[in-house]
Design an enzyme around this catalytic site. Structure first.
Site, PDB file in Angstrom:
ATOM      1  N   PRO A 182     -18.443  43.159 -39.546  1.00  0.00           N
ATOM      2  CA  PRO A 182     -19.212  43.174 -38.302  1.00  0.00           C
ATOM      3  C   PRO A 182     -20.537  42.425 -38.377  1.00  0.00           C
ATOM      4  CG  PRO A 182     -18.532  45.396 -38.900  1.00  0.00           C
ATOM      5  CD  PRO A 182     -18.060  44.499 -39.986  1.00  0.00           C
ATOM      6  N   ASN A 183     -20.792  41.676 -37.342  1.00  0.00           N
ATOM      7  CA  ASN A 183     -22.056  40.952 -37.111  1.00  0.00           C
ATOM      8  C   ASN A 183     -22.245  39.707 -37.975  1.00  0.00           C
ATOM      9  OD1 ASN A 183     -23.181  42.670 -35.029  1.00  0.00           O
ATOM     10  ND2 ASN A 183     -23.318  44.233 -36.627  1.00  0.00           N
ATOM     11  N   ARG A 213     -28.840  35.664 -36.326  1.00  0.00           N
ATOM     12  CA  ARG A 213     -29.185  37.050 -36.567  1.00  0.00           C
ATOM     13  C   ARG A 213     -30.242  37.149 -37.675  1.00  0.00           C
ATOM     14  NH1 ARG A 213     -25.286  40.826 -40.226  1.00  0.00           N
ATOM     15  NH2 ARG A 213     -26.338  42.755 -39.733  1.00  0.00           N
ATOM     16  N   TYR A 245     -31.203  36.823 -43.353  1.00  0.00           N
ATOM     17  CA  TYR A 245     -29.878  36.281 -43.677  1.00  0.00           C
ATOM     18  C   TYR A 245     -29.834  34.756 -43.755  1.00  0.00           C
ATOM     19  CZ  TYR A 245     -28.438  41.056 -42.635  1.00  0.00           C
ATOM     20  OH  TYR A 245     -28.304  42.422 -42.644  1.00  0.00           O
ATOM     21  N   ASN A 263     -17.546  41.083 -47.605  1.00  0.00           N
ATOM     22  CA  ASN A 263     -18.853  41.550 -47.149  1.00  0.00           C
ATOM     23  C   ASN A 263     -18.570  42.444 -45.945  1.00  0.00           C
ATOM     24  OD1 ASN A 263     -21.320  42.059 -46.052  1.00  0.00           O
ATOM     25  ND2 ASN A 263     -22.074  39.954 -46.223  1.00  0.00           N
ATOM     26  N   ALA A 313     -22.280  46.464 -42.122  1.00  0.00           N
ATOM     27  CA  ALA A 313     -22.735  47.858 -42.087  1.00  0.00           C
ATOM     28  C   ALA A 313     -21.629  48.860 -42.417  1.00  0.00           C
ATOM     29  CB  ALA A 313     -23.332  48.168 -40.717  1.00  0.00           C
ATOM     30  N   GLU A 348     -17.387  43.141 -53.796  1.00  0.00           N
ATOM     31  CA  GLU A 348     -18.231  43.358 -52.605  1.00  0.00           C
ATOM     32  C   GLU A 348     -19.463  42.457 -52.690  1.00  0.00           C
ATOM     33  OE1 GLU A 348     -18.821  47.457 -51.412  1.00  0.00           O
ATOM     34  OE2 GLU A 348     -20.950  47.091 -51.132  1.00  0.00           O
ATOM     35  N   HIS A 395     -23.125  41.185 -50.652  1.00  0.00           N
ATOM     36  CA  HIS A 395     -24.132  41.284 -49.587  1.00  0.00           C
ATOM     37  C   HIS A 395     -25.083  40.110 -49.723  1.00  0.00           C
ATOM     38  CE1 HIS A 395     -22.618  45.137 -48.516  1.00  0.00           C
ATOM     39  NE2 HIS A 395     -22.597  45.446 -49.800  1.00  0.00           N
ATOM     40  N   ARG A 410     -34.025  47.170 -48.981  1.00  0.00           N
ATOM     41  CA  ARG A 410     -34.164  47.340 -47.528  1.00  0.00           C
ATOM     42  C   ARG A 410     -34.170  48.837 -47.160  1.00  0.00           C
ATOM     43  NH1 ARG A 410     -30.059  43.631 -44.582  1.00  0.00           N
ATOM     44  NH2 ARG A 410     -31.453  44.138 -42.851  1.00  0.00           N
TER      45      ARG A 410
HETATM   46  C1  DQA Z   1     -25.115  42.909 -45.272  1.00  0.00           C
HETATM   47  C2  DQA Z   1     -26.057  44.097 -45.461  1.00  0.00           C
HETATM   48  C3  DQA Z   1     -25.675  45.246 -44.556  1.00  0.00           C
HETATM   49  O1  DQA Z   1     -26.571  46.329 -44.742  1.00  0.00           O
HETATM   50  C4  DQA Z   1     -25.760  44.804 -43.107  1.00  0.00           C
HETATM   51  O2  DQA Z   1     -25.345  45.854 -42.261  1.00  0.00           O
HETATM   52  C5  DQA Z   1     -24.991  43.563 -42.842  1.00  0.00           C
HETATM   53  C6  DQA Z   1     -25.056  42.476 -43.815  1.00  0.00           C
HETATM   54  C7  DQA Z   1     -25.555  41.685 -46.098  1.00  0.00           C
HETATM   55  O3  DQA Z   1     -24.762  40.771 -46.215  1.00  0.00           O
HETATM   56  O4  DQA Z   1     -26.683  41.633 -46.597  1.00  0.00           O
HETATM   57  O5  DQA Z   1     -24.375  43.404 -41.790  1.00  0.00           O
HETATM   58  O6  DQA Z   1     -23.813  43.280 -45.689  1.00  0.00           O
END
Ligand code: DQA
Length: 143
Positions: free
Chosen positions: A8-9, A16, A21, A73, A76, A97, A99, A106
């Site tokens: 997501p996102n 964003r 990021y 990735n 959230a 995994e 990030h 954070r």
């Molecule tokens: C993330 C970190 C997560 O906490 C966040 O919700 C994301 C991106 C990262 O790539 O740093 O959507 O996974």
């Protein structure tokens, strides 16, 4: 063959919170992953979706679709999706995994990953490079 999944996102990369990021887009990231795959001698398929169920199905079906490892990735979902955790632990492929941001630096809720414990490893805070390192780990581990 490696499957690179973004949750997501992450389709909003570049727009964003660029201070966190970066300014590069998902398209940039996916192109880089394909280039890195070519360098490492492994075909790469990249997918992104905002829906948990779609990610679960991609994880569940990865082995049957001929993949040998997964870079994910989960966005959230990392912090609360027991369904994603179960999908990862319920299939045989190694999963790394990733990030982009340093989740441990954070907000408190980002410090917990419910998925990392069922992954081969976790990389956080190294930007897009994390995806490359994850791919290298899968290739090195023969998985
Ligand atoms: C993330 C970190 C997560 O906490 C966040 O919700 C994301 C991106 C990262 O790539 O740093 O959507 O996974």
């Amino acid at each position: 063959m490696i499957l690179v999944l973004n949750g997501p996102n992450l389709n909003r990369l570049g727009l964003r919170e660029p201070g966190i990021y970066g300014s590069q887009t998902l398209e940039d990231l996916e192109r880089l992953c394909e280039e890195w795959g070519a360098e490492l001698g492994v075909p790469v398929t990249c997918r992104q979706n905002n829906h948990e169920g779609q990610l679960l199905e991609w994880v569940q079906d990865a082995e049957a679709h001929g993949f040998s490892g997964i870079v994910i990735n989960p966005g959230a979902l990392t912090h609360y999706s027991y369904a994603l955790r179960d999908a990862i632990s319920g299939q045989p492929l190694p999963v790394v995994e990733v990030h982009i941001s340093n989740v441990d630096a954070r907000e408190e809720f980002r410090h917990k990953s419910v998925t990392a414990a069922v992954c081969k490893g976790k990389i956080s805070g190294l930007g897009f490079l994390g995806y490359r390192l994850a791919m290298e780990a899968l290739v090195e581990g023969n998985g």
